[in-house]
Design a protein around this motif. Structure first.
Motif, short mmCIF file in Angstrom:
data_model
loop_
_atom_site.label_atom_id
_atom_site.label_comp_id
_atom_site.label_asym_id
_atom_site.label_seq_id
_atom_site.Cartn_x
_atom_site.Cartn_y
_atom_site.Cartn_z
N SER A 49 0.74 -1.38 -0.13
CA SER A 49 0.09 -0.01 -0.01
C SER A 49 0.96 1.30 0.05
O SER A 49 2.00 1.17 0.39
N ALA A 50 0.17 2.50 -0.29
CA ALA A 50 0.94 3.48 -0.42
C ALA A 50 1.66 3.86 1.20
O ALA A 50 2.69 4.27 1.29
N GLU A 51 0.78 3.42 1.94
CA GLU A 51 1.45 3.54 3.51
C GLU A 51 2.65 2.67 3.90
O GLU A 51 3.68 3.27 4.36
N ILE A 52 2.69 1.53 3.37
CA ILE A 52 3.76 0.67 3.56
C ILE A 52 5.10 1.31 2.61
O ILE A 52 6.19 0.88 3.37
N LEU A 53 4.54 1.82 1.62
CA LEU A 53 5.61 2.34 0.74
C LEU A 53 6.51 3.48 1.51
O LEU A 53 7.63 3.80 1.49
N GLN A 54 5.61 4.24 1.93
CA GLN A 54 5.95 5.67 2.78
C GLN A 54 6.96 5.00 3.72
O GLN A 54 8.15 5.67 4.02
N GLN A 55 6.53 4.17 4.65
CA GLN A 55 7.28 3.50 5.57
C GLN A 55 8.83 3.17 5.19
O GLN A 55 9.84 3.37 5.62
N LEU A 56 8.49 2.24 3.96
CA LEU A 56 9.87 1.76 3.38
C LEU A 56 10.57 2.69 2.84
O LEU A 56 12.09 3.03 2.99
N ALA A 57 10.28 3.68 2.25
CA ALA A 57 11.04 5.01 1.72
C ALA A 57 11.53 5.89 2.95
O ALA A 57 12.99 6.32 2.88
N LYS A 58 10.96 5.89 4.05
CA LYS A 58 11.65 6.61 5.17
C LYS A 58 12.82 5.71 5.66
O LYS A 58 14.05 6.32 6.09
N ALA A 59 12.69 4.26 5.71
CA ALA A 59 13.59 3.53 6.27
C ALA A 59 15.12 3.66 5.26
O ALA A 59 15.99 3.64 5.76
N ARG A 70 7.14 3.91 -9.19
CA ARG A 70 7.67 2.50 -9.33
C ARG A 70 6.44 1.58 -9.27
O ARG A 70 6.33 0.51 -9.80
N ALA A 71 5.55 2.01 -8.14
CA ALA A 71 4.58 0.89 -7.78
C ALA A 71 3.25 1.28 -8.64
O ALA A 71 2.38 0.33 -8.56
N GLY A 72 3.34 2.28 -9.62
CA GLY A 72 2.15 2.58 -10.33
C GLY A 72 0.89 3.15 -9.72
O GLY A 72 0.09 3.48 -10.25
N ILE A 73 1.38 3.67 -8.69
CA ILE A 73 0.35 4.48 -7.92
C ILE A 73 0.45 6.31 -8.65
O ILE A 73 -0.75 6.65 -8.67
N LEU A 74 1.61 6.69 -8.81
CA LEU A 74 1.79 8.10 -9.49
C LEU A 74 2.28 7.60 -10.72
O LEU A 74 3.16 6.99 -11.10
N GLU A 75 1.80 8.77 -11.66
CA GLU A 75 2.25 8.80 -12.91
C GLU A 75 3.57 9.52 -12.90
O GLU A 75 3.78 10.67 -12.11
N PRO A 76 4.78 9.09 -13.67
CA PRO A 76 6.05 9.91 -13.53
C PRO A 76 5.88 11.21 -14.27
O PRO A 76 4.87 11.52 -15.07
N GLU A 77 6.33 12.16 -13.85
CA GLU A 77 6.63 13.38 -14.30
C GLU A 77 7.22 13.43 -15.69
O GLU A 77 7.83 12.71 -15.87
N ARG A 78 6.40 14.17 -16.66
CA ARG A 78 6.98 13.97 -18.01
C ARG A 78 7.54 15.45 -18.26
O ARG A 78 7.43 16.48 -17.46
N GLU A 79 8.42 15.30 -19.14
CA GLU A 79 9.29 16.56 -19.78
C GLU A 79 8.46 17.68 -19.90
O GLU A 79 7.46 17.64 -20.52
N GLY A 80 8.73 18.95 -19.22
CA GLY A 80 7.77 20.07 -19.57
C GLY A 80 6.65 20.24 -18.73
O GLY A 80 5.87 21.11 -18.69
N GLU A 81 6.24 19.20 -17.85
CA GLU A 81 4.97 19.05 -17.13
C GLU A 81 5.30 19.00 -15.49
O GLU A 81 4.83 18.33 -14.96
N GLY A 82 6.12 19.66 -15.15
CA GLY A 82 6.67 19.60 -13.68
C GLY A 82 5.62 20.13 -12.71
O GLY A 82 4.75 20.93 -13.11
#
Length: 136
Positions: A49-59, A70-82
């Protein structure tokens, strides 16, 4: 059991863990998840889940957004669309809210993205209108 996403979030987490020179048990303890569960994530048998990913990222001391992409929860930023800092904050707030489930989070993010795209198109249309009048 077949892998859910070979080469996806699990492989990336394993690579990050090794780069941080952490054992599976050390990362599991630091993130507050069970050792078997983390092992299943790394092998692609479980989707965190997003919560588990957040805990792992922090660790791991890496960006939670990186894991979300990477998990497909968010779309990657595209060039020019910051994304603006406010937009990133909205996404983060949705992803870490414990009062809504993963399906609801995904739906909210889709709605948010559609509003942003609609407004971006309207801003471009307004910029092309040099009459100074309000759009009808």
């Amino acid at each position: 059991m077949a892998s859910l996403n070979p080469g996806g979030i699990g492989e990336f987490l394993k690579e990050q863990r090794r780069n941080a020179q952490l054992s599976l048990r050390q990362l599991a303890d630091a993130a507050g998840v069970s050792n078997p569960y983390l092992s299943q994530i790394e092998r692609g048998l479980r989707k965190p889940s997003a919560e588990i990913l957040q805990q792992l990222a922090k660790a791991l001391r890496i960006s939670a957004e990186t894991l979300y992409v990477r998990a497909g929860i968010l779309e990657p930023e595209r060039e020019g669309e910051g994304e603006t800092p406010a937009g990133a904050a909205v996404r983060h707030a949705i992803l870490v809210d414990p009062s809504i489930n993963e399906r609801q989070k995904h739906a909210l993010l889709q709605i948010y993205d559609s509003f942003r795209k609609e407004n971006e198109h309207q801003d471009h249309a307004d910029a092309g209108d040099s009459s100074g009048r309000e759009p009808s």
